[in-house]
Scaffold this motif. Structure first.
Motif, short mmCIF file in Angstrom:
data_model
loop_
_atom_site.label_atom_id
_atom_site.label_comp_id
_atom_site.label_asym_id
_atom_site.label_seq_id
_atom_site.Cartn_x
_atom_site.Cartn_y
_atom_site.Cartn_z
N MET A 139 44.91 32.80 0.29
CA MET A 139 45.07 31.36 0.17
C MET A 139 44.20 30.84 -0.98
O MET A 139 43.16 31.43 -1.31
N LEU A 140 44.64 29.74 -1.56
CA LEU A 140 43.92 29.10 -2.66
C LEU A 140 43.45 27.70 -2.24
O LEU A 140 44.02 27.08 -1.34
N LYS A 141 42.43 27.21 -2.94
CA LYS A 141 42.11 25.79 -2.82
C LYS A 141 43.21 24.98 -3.48
O LYS A 141 43.90 25.47 -4.39
N ALA A 142 43.39 23.75 -3.04
CA ALA A 142 44.52 22.95 -3.51
C ALA A 142 44.55 22.82 -5.03
O ALA A 142 45.61 22.93 -5.66
N ASP A 143 43.39 22.57 -5.65
CA ASP A 143 43.38 22.35 -7.10
C ASP A 143 43.57 23.65 -7.89
O ASP A 143 43.70 23.63 -9.11
N HIS A 156 46.62 24.31 6.26
CA HIS A 156 47.27 25.27 5.37
C HIS A 156 48.63 24.73 4.93
O HIS A 156 49.33 24.09 5.72
N ALA A 157 49.00 25.05 3.69
CA ALA A 157 50.32 24.68 3.16
C ALA A 157 51.03 25.94 2.70
O ALA A 157 50.45 26.77 1.98
N TRP A 190 51.39 16.12 1.37
CA TRP A 190 50.44 16.90 2.19
C TRP A 190 49.05 16.89 1.57
O TRP A 190 48.05 16.70 2.25
N TRP A 191 48.99 17.09 0.26
CA TRP A 191 47.70 17.14 -0.43
C TRP A 191 46.98 15.80 -0.34
O TRP A 191 45.76 15.73 -0.16
N GLN A 192 47.74 14.71 -0.43
CA GLN A 192 47.11 13.39 -0.33
C GLN A 192 46.52 13.15 1.06
O GLN A 192 45.45 12.57 1.20
N LEU A 193 47.24 13.65 2.09
CA LEU A 193 46.75 13.49 3.46
C LEU A 193 45.59 14.43 3.76
O LEU A 193 44.68 14.10 4.52
N LEU A 215 44.15 24.36 2.19
CA LEU A 215 44.37 25.61 1.48
C LEU A 215 45.88 25.78 1.29
O LEU A 215 46.68 25.27 2.09
N VAL A 216 46.27 26.53 0.26
CA VAL A 216 47.68 26.71 -0.03
C VAL A 216 47.93 28.18 -0.35
O VAL A 216 47.06 28.87 -0.92
N LEU A 217 49.09 28.67 0.01
CA LEU A 217 49.46 30.06 -0.20
C LEU A 217 49.43 30.43 -1.68
O LEU A 217 49.98 29.73 -2.52
N ASP A 218 48.79 31.55 -1.98
CA ASP A 218 48.73 32.06 -3.35
C ASP A 218 50.10 32.61 -3.73
O ASP A 218 50.74 33.31 -2.95
#
Length: 593
Positions: free
Chosen positions: A303-307, A328-329, A429-432, A437-440
């Motif tokens: 997983m990655l950080k959003a940015d 998680h996204a 999702w990111w705004q909320l 974390l988001v899938l790499d």
């Protein structure tokens, strides 16, 4: 070329070891007859290495070529031979094979020794009789007397053995097998015999074959005369008709289907073991076009950080999951290729199963009675919905029911708890959840993860990809609905209605709930509401009730901004209408009054 020599155990092991080294694909090799006796030390040598090969149809010719090369290299004779060449195989024989050893990716087993003994009696050579007695002395088969062996020899043409199939069933199975041979004369002969039998139970086999081979017109006429229906060679039409019937398939059908699907992938034969308990109709299980794990699951992916997720666009669709404060996204452009996720979120194991065909993503707690199951995609479908399997027992599971439907886990009261998941845009999702974390995108699999690379035409079409026997005209087949389940009750909320009513107060299965929707984004969340009436969504994060109270929308609950009270979220999921109705035909459908 040197003359081929007799083989002893050492040479059999040399052959198997070399075969495993050269053929680097999965499958099974069964040792047969004298080969088994030599391997087990009951004979010194045999002329041939007799084997039964069980690999996918795609790999079969490659394995045969490898065997041919080894015959010359090792100067041995290897033949494909089965006890079934001499006798009708006894019922349950497939459960009596015994594991020997794994060579490379090939599992080696002894073919059922009862079948071996009976086939040797049928062949009737002195060496065969001595082999049967050797098996008896070694305790490899049930203790029977020499006198009984002699009786069996004398009555070989009318053998009546406690585990032998009824002759009629054996004949029917033989005719079913002839249907898949690329010999029209044999196919026609088989169809005439099946028609003469006048048993509707043979129809599923005829329909099954229609998908894989062109049947002669005479066989199509057999179907017409047996059923009174005429869909020509339209396999989907026959499957949809068949799915609505209630007659039982012939007893031979289960073994025929196991063999047919096993020719595609040996793992299918293990999934479709005829004696295995099941709760679904065997004739409604269809091949999804890939082998087991041909759609590979993601296990604990990075997983990655959003940015850091530079590959995502704002309008990319994601599945959002939140457990114990961890968010998680999972972008659909990736999950469209994998459809199954086993991971840990907030310290809790979870499984996300996503059926692209019916549009349903369901999040489960995979732990039941202390066992945490790991899941993969079987390659098989039931009512156009993927059948997943657990890696511990290889049982098949319904991804919509969350319970085993075929295999050793059936009947043990296992049902997984549904958790909550939401579909929305990456931006929303990111705004909320800025800490998400988001899938790499670097999953370790070579897939094209660009938007629309997978299933684009299917998602944009109004057509289904596989036959759908259970249809209901209240909605179009691929209308989106949001489904909620409570015990034995189910209710569907059409998104086309939620566009006009984004906040819905409803009563369902004795409880009050509220749905909050952004139908354009296919985003729906459902919460308990007690007796509170909600009127509108003020911002993406705030819902207002009729008393003017503000409630914060979170992934776990609605939280009252004044006193901190909470209304817990309930599980539910999106699906195409056809996919939902096929599993919940008694479903209610919400419509604004």
């Amino acid at each position: 070329m040197s003359q081929r020599q007799s083989v002893d155990r050492a040479r059999i092991e040399q052959f198997l070891k070399t075969l495993g080294e050269r053929f680097r694909r999965s499958g099974r090799i069964y040792l047969v007859g004298g080969t088994t006796l030599v391997f087990e030390g009951l004979r010194e040598q045999t002329l041939d290495i007799d084997i039964v090969i069980e690999v996918s149809a795609m790999d079969h010719s490659d394995l045969i070529q490898t065997v041919r090369e080894l015959k010359d290299t090792l100067s041995i004779n290897v033949e494909e031979a089965s006890p079934g060449d001499f006798i009708p195989l006894p019922s349950g024989y497939e459960n009596r094979h015994t594991f020997v050893e794994r060579f490379g990716m090939l599992d080696v087993l002894h073919f059922d020794l009862y079948s071996t003994a009976l086939s040797k009696i049928e062949r009737g050579r002195m060496q065969d009789f001595e082999d049967v007695l050797a098996l008896l002395r070694a305790g490899q088969i049930a203790r029977i007397t020499r006198r009984l062996v002699l009786i069996l020899i004398a009555l070989v043409t009318t053998i009546s053995y406690s585990q032998t199939s009824n002759l009629d069933d054996v004949a029917i199975l033989s005719h079913m097998r002839s249907l898949v041979r690329r010999d029209s004369a044999l196919q026609i002969q088989a169809c005439k015999a099946l028609e003469k039998n006048k048993n509707l139970g043979v129809v599923p086999a005829l329909v099954e074959v229609m998908r894989f081979a062109k049947l002669p017109a005479a066989c199509e006429r057999t179907l017409v005369r047996l059923t009174g229906k005429n869909f020509s060679d339209d396999w989907p039409a026959w499957m949809e008709w068949l799915g609505r019937q209630e007659f039982e398939p012939h007893p031979a059908y289960a073994q025929f289907k196991q063999e047919l699907f096993g020719s595609i992938d040996p793992d299918f034969a293990r999934f479709l073991n005829p004696p295995a308990p099941r709760t679904i109709r065997l004739d409604e299980i269809v091949w999804g076009g890939v082998k087991k794990d041909g759609i590979p699951a993601l296990d604990n992916p990075k997983m990655l950080k959003a940015d850091e997720a530079k590959y995502l666009d704002d309008d990319d669709d994601i599945f959002g999951v939140a457990i114990d404060g961890e968010h998680h996204a999972y972008p659909l452009r990736i999950l469209n290729w994998h459809e199954m996720l086993n991971t840990v979120i907030g310290g809790k194991p979870v499984t996300l199963t996503y059926c692209t065909l019916c549009g349903a993503a369901v999040l489960y707690d995979p732990t039941f009675a202390g066992t945490t199951y790991m899941f993969g995609s079987s390659g098989l479908l039931y009512r156009s919905n993927k059948l997943m399997y657990d890696r511990q027992t290889q049982s098949l599971w319904s991804s919509l029911y969350g319970e085993p439907v075929m295999g050793e886990l059936v009947g043990k009261g296992i049902k997984l708890e549904r958790l909550y998941v939401v579909r929305t845009s990456w931006k929303a999702w990111w705004q909320l959840h800025p800490e998400t974390l988001v899938l790499d995108v670097q999953t370790g699999f070579g897939r094209d993860y660009r938007p629309g690379a997978a299933y684009k035409e299917y998602f944009e079409s109004s057509d289904t990809m596989f036959p759908v026997a259970w249809r209901d005209k209240r909605l179009k087949a691929k209308d989106w609905i949001y489904g909620v389940i409570a015990g034995d009750s189910a209710k569907a909320y059409p998104l086309k209605h939620l566009k006009k009513s984004p906040v819905v107060n409803d009563r369902f299965a004795g409880g009050n709930l509220v749905l909050v929707a952004d139908a354009e984004q296919l985003t729906v969340r459902v919460y308990q509401r007690r007796r509170i009436i909600f009127v509108k969504q003020i911002t993406p994060e705030i819902l207002q009730d009729k008393n003017g109270e503000a409630w914060r929308i979170t992934e776990a609950a609605l939280e009252n901004q004044r006193d901190g009270s909470r209304l817990l979220r309930r599980s539910g999921h999106l699906a195409y209408w056809f996919g939902w109705y096929a599993f919940f035909p008694k479903t209610a459908v919400w419509k604004k009054e």
